[in-house]
Write an enzyme that holds these catalytic residues in place. Structure first.
Site, PDB file in Angstrom:
ATOM      1  N   GLU A 124     -16.548  75.497  -9.578  1.00 53.46           N
ATOM      2  CA  GLU A 124     -15.552  76.522  -9.193  1.00 53.46           C
ATOM      3  C   GLU A 124     -15.087  77.252 -10.541  1.00 53.46           C
ATOM      4  O   GLU A 124     -14.431  76.590 -11.049  1.00 53.46           O
ATOM      5  CB  GLU A 124     -14.129  75.772  -8.621  1.00 53.46           C
ATOM      6  N   ASP A 170     -12.152  80.192  -4.759  1.00 57.81           N
ATOM      7  CA  ASP A 170     -11.007  79.906  -4.220  1.00 57.81           C
ATOM      8  C   ASP A 170     -10.078  81.187  -4.513  1.00 57.81           C
ATOM      9  O   ASP A 170      -9.949  81.618  -5.638  1.00 57.81           O
ATOM     10  CB  ASP A 170      -9.936  78.911  -5.605  1.00 57.81           C
ATOM     11  N   GLN A 211     -10.849  77.678  -0.472  1.00 60.13           N
ATOM     12  CA  GLN A 211      -9.404  77.477  -0.836  1.00 60.13           C
ATOM     13  C   GLN A 211      -8.330  78.666  -0.687  1.00 60.13           C
ATOM     14  O   GLN A 211      -8.905  79.532  -1.351  1.00 60.13           O
ATOM     15  CB  GLN A 211      -9.742  76.979  -1.588  1.00 60.13           C
ATOM     16  N   GLU A 268      -5.405  74.317  -1.185  1.00 56.53           N
ATOM     17  CA  GLU A 268      -4.560  73.536  -1.916  1.00 56.53           C
ATOM     18  C   GLU A 268      -3.142  74.712  -2.302  1.00 56.53           C
ATOM     19  O   GLU A 268      -3.324  74.936  -3.785  1.00 56.53           O
ATOM     20  CB  GLU A 268      -6.358  73.692  -2.494  1.00 56.53           C
TER      21      GLU A 268
END
Length: 255
Positions: free
Chosen positions: A141, A176, A202, A238
């Site tokens: 990530e 993300d 996310q 998250e």
């Protein structure tokens, strides 16, 4: 509509970690993720997960000394033995808990340092080989430097290059939305372009990392795009609740 997983490291902090599984299930979640399970025996975590009737979406490999500021070891020259030990621990926990995905954190190192780059490549290949043998997916990530200054993997295109070098079908991108917007923007188009290599998604609002629908992005359109690209995994929540976790869950009924 995407399937949402509660991130138990950020959400439900009103209760101890092991009690967050039941809290997430009671709030309507069908799955969970979190940073690290390693403060508790894997068997106990698995029991709480199963008792709550939840699926496990993902957790991270051990990051080194988190309290001392370490954020992963994959790009740290001289820490190869520590990384290998952490990988063993992560796989052992993954088998007991039943996670389909492990996230490998890169650590704090200059992104242009040749030794860090070589170390990261070697450790990513090692992790790919081991997780592949274990039948577990592996994701990496990119993380923005505002939230994590000095993080080695801070560019989405570079992450794709590393994944291409490994060339293993179980090694993919952890996308993300919050980090993507801060690093590069262009969320919708990049979701379309990167869809084949995305292993986990996310979400959090930008810029404050609170609940979806509270920031600068059109989260409803992003969720629609996640469906449109055919993503079948969980979308990890998250985010840091602006007030209490339960008090802020109204967004889920509005998307």
């Amino acid at each position: 509509m995407p399937k949402f997983a509660a991130n138990l490291s950020m959400m439900f902090n009103e209760v101890p970690f092991l009690d967050r599984f039941a809290a997430a299930a009671e709030s309507g979640f069908k799955a969970v993720e979190y940073l690290f399970p390693y403060d508790n025996p894997a068997e106990i975590v698995a029991e709480r997960l199963q008792a709550a009737g939840l699926a496990q979406a993902l957790f991270n490999m051990p990051p080194g000394d988190w309290a001392a500021g370490e954020r992963g070891m994959a790009a740290l020259p001289g820490r190869e033995a520590d990384f290998a030990s952490a990988l063993d621990t992560a796989i052992a926990y993954a088998k007991v808990i039943g996670t389909p995905l492990l996230h490998m954190m890169a650590g704090l190192a200059p992104a242009s340092d040749s030794q860090a780059i070589a170390t990261y490549r070697e450790n990513l290949q090692r992790a790919a080989d081991r997780t592949g043998e274990a039948g577990i997916g592996l994701v990496i990530e990119p993380i923005n430097g505002r939230d994590m200054p000095g993080y080695f993997l801070n560019d989405f295109n570079r992450a794709l290059d590393f994944i291409a070098e490994v060339d293993a079908p179980h090694v993919k991108l952890q996308y993300d939305v919050y980090h993507r917007q801060i690093l590069h923007g262009d969320v919708i188009m990049s979701l379309r372009q990167m869809a084949p290599i995305i292993g986990h998604i996310q979400i959090a609002s930008v810029p404050d990392r609170h609940e979806p629908l509270t920031g600068e992005l059109d989260d409803r359109r992003i969720f629609a795009e996640i469906d449109a690209i055919g993503y079948q995994g969980y979308v990890g929540c998250e985010y840091r609740p602006a007030a209490g976790t339960r008090e802020g869950l109204g967004w889920m009924s509005k998307v």
